[in-house]
Design a protein around this motif. Structure first.
Motif, PDB file in Angstrom:
ATOM      1  N   UNK A  10       0.863  -1.175   0.000  1.00 59.21           N
ATOM      2  CA  UNK A  10       0.000   0.000   0.000  1.00 59.21           C
ATOM      3  C   UNK A  10       0.899   1.224   0.000  1.00 59.21           C
ATOM      4  N   UNK A  11       0.688   2.066  -0.948  1.00 56.05           N
ATOM      5  CA  UNK A  11       1.493   3.281  -1.017  1.00 56.05           C
ATOM      6  C   UNK A  11       0.822   4.410  -0.257  1.00 56.05           C
ATOM      7  N   UNK A  12       1.618   5.182   0.394  1.00 57.45           N
ATOM      8  CA  UNK A  12       1.109   6.463   0.865  1.00 57.45           C
ATOM      9  C   UNK A  12       2.108   7.525   0.431  1.00 57.45           C
ATOM     10  N   UNK A  13       1.804   8.172  -0.655  1.00 56.92           N
ATOM     11  CA  UNK A  13       2.669   9.267  -1.099  1.00 56.92           C
ATOM     12  C   UNK A  13       2.192  10.530  -0.408  1.00 56.92           C
ATOM     13  N   UNK A  14       2.474  10.581   0.853  1.00 56.68           N
ATOM     14  CA  UNK A  14       1.863  11.621   1.669  1.00 56.68           C
ATOM     15  C   UNK A  14       2.220  13.015   1.204  1.00 56.68           C
ATOM     16  N   UNK A  41       5.076  10.816  11.094  1.00 58.41           N
ATOM     17  CA  UNK A  41       6.199   9.910  11.347  1.00 58.41           C
ATOM     18  C   UNK A  41       7.398  10.176  10.456  1.00 58.41           C
ATOM     19  N   UNK A  42       7.190  10.973   9.446  1.00 58.03           N
ATOM     20  CA  UNK A  42       8.258  11.160   8.469  1.00 58.03           C
ATOM     21  C   UNK A  42       8.692  12.602   8.377  1.00 58.03           C
ATOM     22  N   UNK A  46      14.428  15.710  10.707  1.00 56.92           N
ATOM     23  CA  UNK A  46      15.425  14.797  11.283  1.00 56.92           C
ATOM     24  C   UNK A  46      16.770  14.901  10.567  1.00 56.92           C
ATOM     25  N   UNK A  47      16.709  15.156   9.257  1.00 58.63           N
ATOM     26  CA  UNK A  47      17.958  15.288   8.509  1.00 58.63           C
ATOM     27  C   UNK A  47      18.699  16.555   8.918  1.00 58.63           C
ATOM     28  N   UNK A  50      20.354  15.853  12.207  1.00 54.99           N
ATOM     29  CA  UNK A  50      21.590  15.089  12.017  1.00 54.99           C
ATOM     30  C   UNK A  50      22.736  15.997  11.574  1.00 54.99           C
TER      31      UNK A  50
ATOM     32  N   UNK B   5      18.907   7.620   3.880  1.00 58.84           N
ATOM     33  CA  UNK B   5      17.462   7.568   4.149  1.00 58.84           C
ATOM     34  C   UNK B   5      17.269   7.203   5.606  1.00 58.84           C
ATOM     35  N   UNK B   6      16.077   7.472   6.094  1.00 58.90           N
ATOM     36  CA  UNK B   6      15.678   6.975   7.414  1.00 58.90           C
ATOM     37  C   UNK B   6      14.664   5.876   7.177  1.00 58.90           C
ATOM     38  N   UNK B   8      12.326   2.876   9.040  1.00 60.99           N
ATOM     39  CA  UNK B   8      11.817   2.232  10.252  1.00 60.99           C
ATOM     40  C   UNK B   8      10.897   1.106   9.817  1.00 60.99           C
ATOM     41  N   UNK B  19       8.457   2.313   6.978  1.00 61.89           N
ATOM     42  CA  UNK B  19       8.346   3.750   6.746  1.00 61.89           C
ATOM     43  C   UNK B  19       9.694   4.252   6.278  1.00 61.89           C
ATOM     44  N   UNK B  21      11.895   7.527   4.793  1.00 61.65           N
ATOM     45  CA  UNK B  21      12.014   8.956   4.510  1.00 61.65           C
ATOM     46  C   UNK B  21      13.292   9.138   3.700  1.00 61.65           C
ATOM     47  N   UNK B  71       7.584   7.443   2.194  1.00 65.61           N
ATOM     48  CA  UNK B  71       6.867   6.299   1.633  1.00 65.61           C
ATOM     49  C   UNK B  71       6.567   5.297   2.740  1.00 65.61           C
ATOM     50  N   UNK B  72       5.314   4.890   2.805  1.00 66.73           N
ATOM     51  CA  UNK B  72       4.922   3.870   3.779  1.00 66.73           C
ATOM     52  C   UNK B  72       4.324   2.705   3.014  1.00 66.73           C
TER      53      UNK B  72
END
Lengths: 270, 103
Positions: A10-14, A41-42, A46-47, A50, B5-6, B8, B19, B21, B71-72
Motif C-alpha cells: 500500500x502506497x502512501x505518497x503523503x 512519522x516522516x 530529522x535530517x 543530524x 534515508x531513514x 523504520x 516507513x 524517509x 513512503x509507507x
C-alpha cells in the motif's frame, strides 16, 4: 513495471497528494489534521537535526573549535532540555537571549566567526542552507518531550516579557496590523489555516511547542526567527534584524505563554 | 551517492510496516531560478524495497512526488531482526541504498 509485486503493498505518497483530498467530506481544517497525522512519522527535519549535530561537534570557524563548550543556559555544552528554558538572561552578555542569538554569541566568541557572516543570510533558500539553521534543528530536537519552563525571575527577563507583550498588540504599518489582529481572537484564518489565538493558553502552547518546524510547502526546515520574520512581513512591518531585541522580546512573550506544555519540536507544518 | 534515508520497520500481527524517509531534491524541471533559467529535472525514478533479498516493492517515482519523499508500505511476513533494504535510482544515475532491521 512489475505490478504483481505491488499486490501486497500500500502506497502512501503523503507529501505528494494532499490538495485533492481537501475537497472530501469534513471541513478543511479536519483534512489538514488528517494530513498532519499521515506525515507525522516522516519529518524531514530529522535530517537537519543530524546535520546540526555534526556541525555542533565538528571544529569550525577561524578558531577551529567545536560548539561543545557553548553555554545555552544550562552550563557549557549542555544541549539536552536547553531549548525548553529559552529565552533567558545570560550574565556573560548581560542580556536576554533566545536560542538563535545565543548561537550567534557562541559562534562569534568560541569559533571566531564574524557576526555579519552569520546574520547576513540566516534563512535557507534555493541550494543554500545556513549552518545556524541546522544547529537550531539539533538543539530544539534535544528538548523534545521536555516541559517548557521559561523563567521570569531576572528583572531583565521580566522586562523582555513585558516589552514582548506590548509588541504583540502594537498596531503599525500600512495595514495597521498588530500580531494580535490575527492571533488575538478565536477562529481567525489566513487562507485555509486556522490561526492560533495567543490569548488562549492551549493555542499558545500548541503553536510554540511545534516550532521550529519543517515546512512541507517550502521543502525546508524553518527556525523560530524565520517564523517571526515572516509574520512581520505579512503584517507589512519593516524587516527585523536577525536575532534582534524585538524578536527576542516577542519570543520571550510567546515562550512564557507556552510554559508547562511539553515541547514537541521540530514540528512538521503544511 | 545520495544522502542517507531513514528507514523504520515494525511487525504487527504478521504484517510488516515499513516507513521510509528519503532525502532528495525532486526537481521537476519546470521551475525557474532567480535568473529565469530552467532548473533541470532531478528526481528519483525507481524505488525498490527488499526483505531478506526478496523484492517486496518496486515503484516508479516521477516529478509529482515532493521533495524529501516519505513512503509507507506494508507486506505480509517478516520477523524481528530481519533486514529490510531500500534503494533508489535518480534520473542522473545516482543511487542510494540503506538498510534497517525489523523491530
Amino acid at each position: 513495471m512489475n505490478t504483481s509485486i505491488l499486490k501486497n503493498a500500500i502506497f502512501v505518497f503523503a507529501f505528494a497528494a494532499y490538495a485533492s483530498a481537501a475537497m472530501a467530506e469534513g471541513s478543511a481544517s479536519d483534512e489538514i489534521a488528517k494530513y498532519r497525522e499521515m506525515i507525522s512519522d516522516g519529518n524531514p527535519a530529522e535530517f537537519d537535526e543530524m546535520r546540526g549535530e555534526e556541525l555542533w561537534k565538528k571544529p569550525g570557524g577561524p578558531n577551529k573549535v567545536s560548539l561543545e563548550k557553548c553555554d545555552l543556559g544550562k552550563g557549557a555544552g549542555v544541549v539536552k532540555g536547553a531549548y525548553a528554558e529559552l529565552p533567558r538572561y545570560f550574565a556573560d552578555t548581560q542580556r536576554v537571549q533566545d536560542l538563535e542569538s545565543r548561537l550567534v554569541t557562541c559562534m562569534t566568541t568560541l569559533q571566531g566567526t564574524a557576526e555579519k557572516d552569520i546574520t547576513a543570510k540566516p534563512f535557507g533558500g534555493d541550494n543554500y542552507k545556513p549552518e545556524i539553521e541546522s544547529l537550531v534543528a539539533y538543539v530544539v530536537g534535544q528538548s523534545k518531550g521536555v516541559k517548557m519552563n521559561v523563567s521570569l525571575k531576572h528583572p531583565k527577563e521580566k522586562e523582555a516579557f513585558e516589552i514582548g507583550k506590548r509588541i504583540f498588540s502594537y498596531r503599525a504599518g500600512p495595514y495597521d496590523f498588530a500580531c494580535s489582529t490575527c492571533h488575538g481572537k478565536d477562529k481567525q484564518r489566513i487562507r485555509m489555516q486556522d490561526l492560533p489565538n495567543f490569548n488562549n493558553k492551549k493555542d499558545a502552547q500548541a503553536a510554540y511547542t511545534t516550532w521550529p518546524a519543517y515546512r512541507v510547502s517550502q521543502g525546508m526546515f524553518r527556525s523560530f526567527q524565520w517564523r517571526l520574520n515572516d509574520c512581520l512581513r505579512q503584517q507589512r512591518f519593516p524587516e527585523p534584524k536577525y536575532a534582534s531585541e524585538l524578536t527576542i522580546n516577542l519570543t520571550m512573550f510567546m515562550a512564557v505563554n507556552a510554559n508547562d506544555a511539553v515541547y514537541d519540536g521540530p514540528g512538521l507544518k503544511r | 551517492m545520495g544522502n542517507p534515508m531513514k528507514i523504520r520497520a515494525s511487525i504487527k500481527e504478521g504484517v510488516t510496516e515499513v516507513k521510509v524517509l528519503m532525502q532528495h531534491e525532486m526537481e521537476t524541471g519546470l521551475r525557474k531560478d532567480a535568473d529565469g533559467n530552467l532548473v533541470p529535472a532531478w528526481h528519483i525514478t525507481k524505488v525498490k524495497a527488499q526483505h531478506n533479498g526478496k523484492t517486496v516493492l518496486e515503484g516508479q517515482f516521477g516529478t509529482a512526488v515532493s521533495k524529501n519523499p516519505y513512503l509507507v508500505f506494508r507486506f505480509k511476513g517478516g520477523a524481528p531482526g530481519e533486514k529490510i533494504s531500500v534503494s533508489w535510482v535518480d534520473n542522473k544515475g545516482d543511487t542510494r541504498t540503506d538498510e534497517a532491521e525489523i523491530s
